[in-house]
Design a protein around this motif. Structure first.
Motif, PDB file in Angstrom:
ATOM      1  N   ARG A 110       0.820  -1.231   0.000  1.00 33.76           N
ATOM      2  CA  ARG A 110       0.000   0.000   0.000  1.00 33.76           C
ATOM      3  C   ARG A 110       0.846   1.272   0.000  1.00 33.76           C
ATOM      4  NH1 ARG A 110      -5.102  -0.867   4.009  1.00 33.76           N
ATOM      5  NH2 ARG A 110      -6.222  -2.446   2.796  1.00 33.76           N
ATOM      6  N   ASN A 129      -5.956  -0.842  12.393  1.00 35.88           N
ATOM      7  CA  ASN A 129      -6.289  -0.623  10.977  1.00 35.88           C
ATOM      8  C   ASN A 129      -7.772  -0.302  10.890  1.00 35.88           C
ATOM      9  OD1 ASN A 129      -7.411  -3.116  11.440  1.00 35.88           O
ATOM     10  ND2 ASN A 129      -6.041  -4.241  10.101  1.00 35.88           N
ATOM     11  N   ASN A 130      -8.263  -0.061   9.685  1.00 34.64           N
ATOM     12  CA  ASN A 130      -9.668   0.324   9.599  1.00 34.64           C
ATOM     13  C   ASN A 130     -10.599  -0.852   9.903  1.00 34.64           C
ATOM     14  OD1 ASN A 130     -11.787   2.152   9.142  1.00 34.64           O
ATOM     15  ND2 ASN A 130     -12.021   1.403   7.050  1.00 34.64           N
ATOM     16  N   ALA A 131     -10.138  -2.064   9.629  1.00 32.33           N
ATOM     17  CA  ALA A 131     -10.937  -3.236   9.994  1.00 32.33           C
ATOM     18  C   ALA A 131     -11.186  -3.239  11.509  1.00 32.33           C
ATOM     19  CB  ALA A 131     -10.233  -4.515   9.554  1.00 32.33           C
ATOM     20  N   ILE A 177     -14.038  -6.584   1.162  1.00 27.75           N
ATOM     21  CA  ILE A 177     -12.772  -5.986   0.791  1.00 27.75           C
ATOM     22  C   ILE A 177     -11.814  -7.160   0.610  1.00 27.75           C
ATOM     23  CG2 ILE A 177     -11.066  -4.233   1.495  1.00 27.75           C
ATOM     24  CD1 ILE A 177     -13.937  -3.232   1.627  1.00 27.75           C
ATOM     25  N   PHE A 212     -12.275  -9.589   4.325  1.00 27.51           N
ATOM     26  CA  PHE A 212     -12.988  -8.688   5.223  1.00 27.51           C
ATOM     27  C   PHE A 212     -14.365  -8.469   4.619  1.00 27.51           C
ATOM     28  CE2 PHE A 212     -14.541  -4.502   6.345  1.00 27.51           C
ATOM     29  CZ  PHE A 212     -14.236  -4.353   7.684  1.00 27.51           C
ATOM     30  N   VAL A 272     -21.454   2.127   4.437  1.00 29.79           N
ATOM     31  CA  VAL A 272     -20.147   1.566   4.097  1.00 29.79           C
ATOM     32  C   VAL A 272     -19.796   1.975   2.679  1.00 29.79           C
ATOM     33  CG1 VAL A 272     -18.771  -0.544   3.921  1.00 29.79           C
ATOM     34  CG2 VAL A 272     -20.658  -0.437   5.554  1.00 29.79           C
ATOM     35  N   HIS A 273     -18.611   2.522   2.517  1.00 25.58           N
ATOM     36  CA  HIS A 273     -18.199   2.922   1.173  1.00 25.58           C
ATOM     37  C   HIS A 273     -17.976   1.695   0.294  1.00 25.58           C
ATOM     38  CE1 HIS A 273     -16.475   5.152  -2.051  1.00 25.58           C
ATOM     39  NE2 HIS A 273     -15.384   4.407  -2.025  1.00 25.58           N
ATOM     40  N   SER A 288     -15.858   0.282  -1.769  1.00 24.86           N
ATOM     41  CA  SER A 288     -14.469   0.612  -2.059  1.00 24.86           C
ATOM     42  C   SER A 288     -13.934   0.011  -3.338  1.00 24.86           C
ATOM     43  CB  SER A 288     -13.589   0.149  -0.903  1.00 24.86           C
ATOM     44  OG  SER A 288     -13.931   0.857   0.250  1.00 24.86           O
ATOM     45  N   ASP A 319     -18.316   4.257   7.396  1.00 26.75           N
ATOM     46  CA  ASP A 319     -17.017   3.619   7.139  1.00 26.75           C
ATOM     47  C   ASP A 319     -16.580   4.046   5.740  1.00 26.75           C
ATOM     48  OD1 ASP A 319     -14.849   2.003   6.661  1.00 26.75           O
ATOM     49  OD2 ASP A 319     -16.018   0.147   6.477  1.00 26.75           O
ATOM     50  N   GLY A 351     -13.697   3.644   4.387  1.00 28.37           N
ATOM     51  CA  GLY A 351     -12.667   2.804   3.762  1.00 28.37           C
ATOM     52  C   GLY A 351     -11.405   3.617   3.617  1.00 28.37           C
ATOM     53  N   SER A 365      -8.843   4.257   6.619  1.00 31.72           N
ATOM     54  CA  SER A 365      -7.512   3.652   6.732  1.00 31.72           C
ATOM     55  C   SER A 365      -6.429   4.720   6.733  1.00 31.72           C
ATOM     56  CB  SER A 365      -7.238   2.737   5.544  1.00 31.72           C
ATOM     57  OG  SER A 365      -8.007   1.579   5.624  1.00 31.72           O
ATOM     58  N   ASP A 401      -3.423   3.982   5.607  1.00 28.33           N
ATOM     59  CA  ASP A 401      -2.479   3.695   4.518  1.00 28.33           C
ATOM     60  C   ASP A 401      -3.142   3.482   3.166  1.00 28.33           C
ATOM     61  OD1 ASP A 401      -3.621   1.281   5.219  1.00 28.33           O
ATOM     62  OD2 ASP A 401      -1.754   0.145   5.193  1.00 28.33           O
ATOM     63  N   LYS A 402      -4.356   4.006   3.006  1.00 26.88           N
ATOM     64  CA  LYS A 402      -4.911   4.043   1.648  1.00 26.88           C
ATOM     65  C   LYS A 402      -4.615   5.447   1.103  1.00 26.88           C
ATOM     66  CE  LYS A 402      -8.348   0.369   2.184  1.00 26.88           C
ATOM     67  NZ  LYS A 402      -9.793   0.057   2.242  1.00 26.88           N
ATOM     68  N   GLY A 414      -8.372  -0.739  -2.892  1.00 21.78           N
ATOM     69  CA  GLY A 414      -9.714  -0.524  -2.365  1.00 21.78           C
ATOM     70  C   GLY A 414     -10.067   0.950  -2.299  1.00 21.78           C
TER      71      GLY A 414
HETATM   72  C1  LIG Z   1     -10.219  -1.036   3.185  1.00 29.19           C
HETATM   73  C2  LIG Z   1     -11.494  -1.013   3.890  1.00 29.19           C
HETATM   74  C3  LIG Z   1     -11.619  -1.515   5.193  1.00 29.19           C
HETATM   75  C4  LIG Z   1     -10.463  -2.144   5.902  1.00 29.19           C
HETATM   76  O1  LIG Z   1      -9.455  -1.217   6.134  1.00 29.19           O
HETATM   77  P1  LIG Z   1      -7.974  -1.738   6.532  1.00 29.19           P
HETATM   78  O2  LIG Z   1      -7.253  -0.481   6.896  1.00 29.19           O
HETATM   79  O3  LIG Z   1      -7.450  -2.431   5.345  1.00 29.19           O
HETATM   80  O4  LIG Z   1      -8.137  -2.641   7.695  1.00 29.19           O
HETATM   81  C5  LIG Z   1     -12.850  -1.449   5.812  1.00 29.19           C
HETATM   82  N1  LIG Z   1     -13.915  -0.918   5.183  1.00 29.19           N
HETATM   83  C6  LIG Z   1     -13.835  -0.424   3.924  1.00 29.19           C
HETATM   84  C7  LIG Z   1     -15.068   0.138   3.292  1.00 29.19           C
HETATM   85  C8  LIG Z   1     -12.622  -0.452   3.240  1.00 29.19           C
HETATM   86  O5  LIG Z   1     -12.546   0.025   2.003  1.00 29.19           O
END
Ligand SMILES: *Cc1c(COP(=O)(O)O)cnc(C)c1O
Length: 444
Positions: free
Chosen positions: A88, A143-145, A171, A175, A216-217, A219, A249, A251, A283, A285-286, A381
């Protein structure tokens, strides 16, 4: 059993000249294992003879194989800036240098220097992040998860979270929103249809056990054609009217407007915050372009409740994450986007890429390659199905062979319509020389 008697004595064996510069402890460990294997094979009559030289060589090789690094740098010539399989976001060395001062030293990680007592690890980035985002409070997790999991577990355990059927995303890396929900203890209440979810769908779902309205986006996919999604401000208004929490969320989340009209598909954080969501998460790191982390932002009262959840201890971030993240956020505050490689690569003008590609073409030879303009994706993502322009070096020859050969040289390119491409979009200029060198070697 001559062979058995010939097995070397370990003490003497490890003094062999070939092992002179190696760690005696590790040589002993490997030699013992190999001698033991030989003994077993001789006893089982699978082996009759061996030479000491072969054993020395085998121990020597095993030693170096064991110590060769598993994690190593690669050159990303795929054109995909946020390549999930290749780590990433990049971290700028200047960001890392500043962070290293804290990482390599004792610090005030959990020490309140003014009061002389225990402090809070989350206080550090929160000052900078709240200033950057303009929110009441923030919390950073692994992390975002983890962020999604913590939010659901804290506010919707044993209760219902309402989500559109069009947003029950998976994802990469398994996930899946429905599964994360059930693990967190939240009850998923799906509403709407895959292609259409209206505000009235959310409204009808609300009952005495509803805790949250969640968005939820999408992604990594888009829904085209006959489709409709409920604007966040309507979800927010509905939640407020019923005393529920609303959570988005994202993402990925990012700060400045993106080039190539990319900001029309996925909004910058500031735009999302105009609807005053109770909580958002994204996240680190996106598109944010920093270290792996999950950033939760929103109402202080809710962030305080998240901090009370025992789970936070399991999801908490290390000083390495916190100090790198803090440096990235400071770069954002000063709008020094050149310190965020993800943005630096995305914002590089096509004319700059073309000039570099031309220089490379001349150095490699015009018979071996040509320069083309093509399209790429952001990846990781984010910004699904949105192409934007890039420049690539098309190397002549059988694409699959070239791809394999470059891969062996730690350069990961891409194949497009049977052509092997070195895409410059995610390629840092300091690697251009390696591309030239490898191409000259491979393409003659
Ligand atoms: C990428 C993503 C996550 C997970 O994020 P990480 O930082 O990879 O754990 C959760 N929800 C959405 C909608 C995402 O796009």
């Amino acid at each position: 059993m001559q062979a058995l008697r010939n097995l070397p004595k370990i003490d003497k064996f490890i003094t062999h000249d070939a092992f002179r510069d190696l760690s005696p402890a590790l040589v002993t460990q490997i030699a013992q294992e190999q001698i033991e294997t030989l003994r077993r094979k001789i006893l089982a009559k699978e082996l009759e003879t061996f030479t000491e030289e072969a054993l020395v060589e085998s121990v020597f090789d095993a030693y170096h194989t064991l110590l060769s690094p598993s994690l190593k740098p690669l050159i990303n010539a795929t054109g995909v800036i946020l390549h999930t399989n290749m780590g990433r976001s990049l971290i700028d060395p200047r960001i890392l240098d500043n962070a290293a001062k804290v990482i390599c030293s004792y610090s005030n990680l959990e020490y309140d220097q003014e009061a002389g007592c225990r402090g809070e690890r989350y206080a550090h980035v929160s000052t900078h992040l709240t200033a950057l985002l303009g929110v009441e409070d923030v919390l950073v997790v692994n992390n975002n998860a983890s962020a999604v999991f913590l939010v659901l577990n804290t506010f919707a355990k044993g209760r219902e979270a309402v989500v559109s059927r069009g947003e029950l995303v998976e994802i990469g890396g398994s996930f899946r929103i429905p599964e994360v929900m059930s693990q967190s203890g939240a009850l998923l209440h799906e509403v709407g249809a895959t292609n259409k979810t209206k505000a009235s769908d959310y409204a009808h779902a609300i009952n005495s056990n509803t805790a949250m309205l969640m968005k939820v986006h999408r992604s990594n996919f888009t829904i085209e054609g006959f489709s409709e999604e409920t604007p966040y401000r309507e979800i927010k208004a509905l939640a407020a009217r019923h005393g529920l929490i609303d959570y988005y969320d994202l993402g990925s989340g990012y700060i400045p407007e993106l080039p190539y009209n990319l900001s029309t598909v996925e909004l910058p954080i500031a735009k999302v915050l105009e609807d005053d969501p109770a909580l958002i998460s994204f996240s680190g790191d996106k598109l944010f372009g920093s270290v792996q982390a999950g950033i939760i932002a929103g109402k202080k009262e809710l962030i305080d409740q998240l901090k009370q959840n025992q789970l936070l201890r399991m999801l908490r971030v290390d000083k390495i994450t916190l100090s790198i993240l803090e440096e990235s956020i400071k770069a954002y505050l000063e709008q020094r986007y050149e310190l965020i490689p993800t943005l630096r690569l995305l914002f590089t003008d096509i004319s700059v890429l073309r000039e570099r590609a031309e220089t490379m073409r001349q150095a490699i030879g015009s018979a071996q390659c040509d320069v083309i303009e093509t399209m790429t994706f952001m990846g990781g993502g984010t910004l699904p199905n949105r192409e934007f322009p890039t420049i690539a070096l098309h190397l002549h020859g059988k694409a699959t062979r070239l791809e394999r050969t470059f891969r062996k040289h730690d350069i990961i390119g891409r194949i497009e319509k049977d052509a092997f491409l070195i895409d410059l979009r995610a390629l840092e200029p300091q690697h251009d020389a390696r591309i030239i060198e490898t191409s000259r070697e491979v393409c003659i």
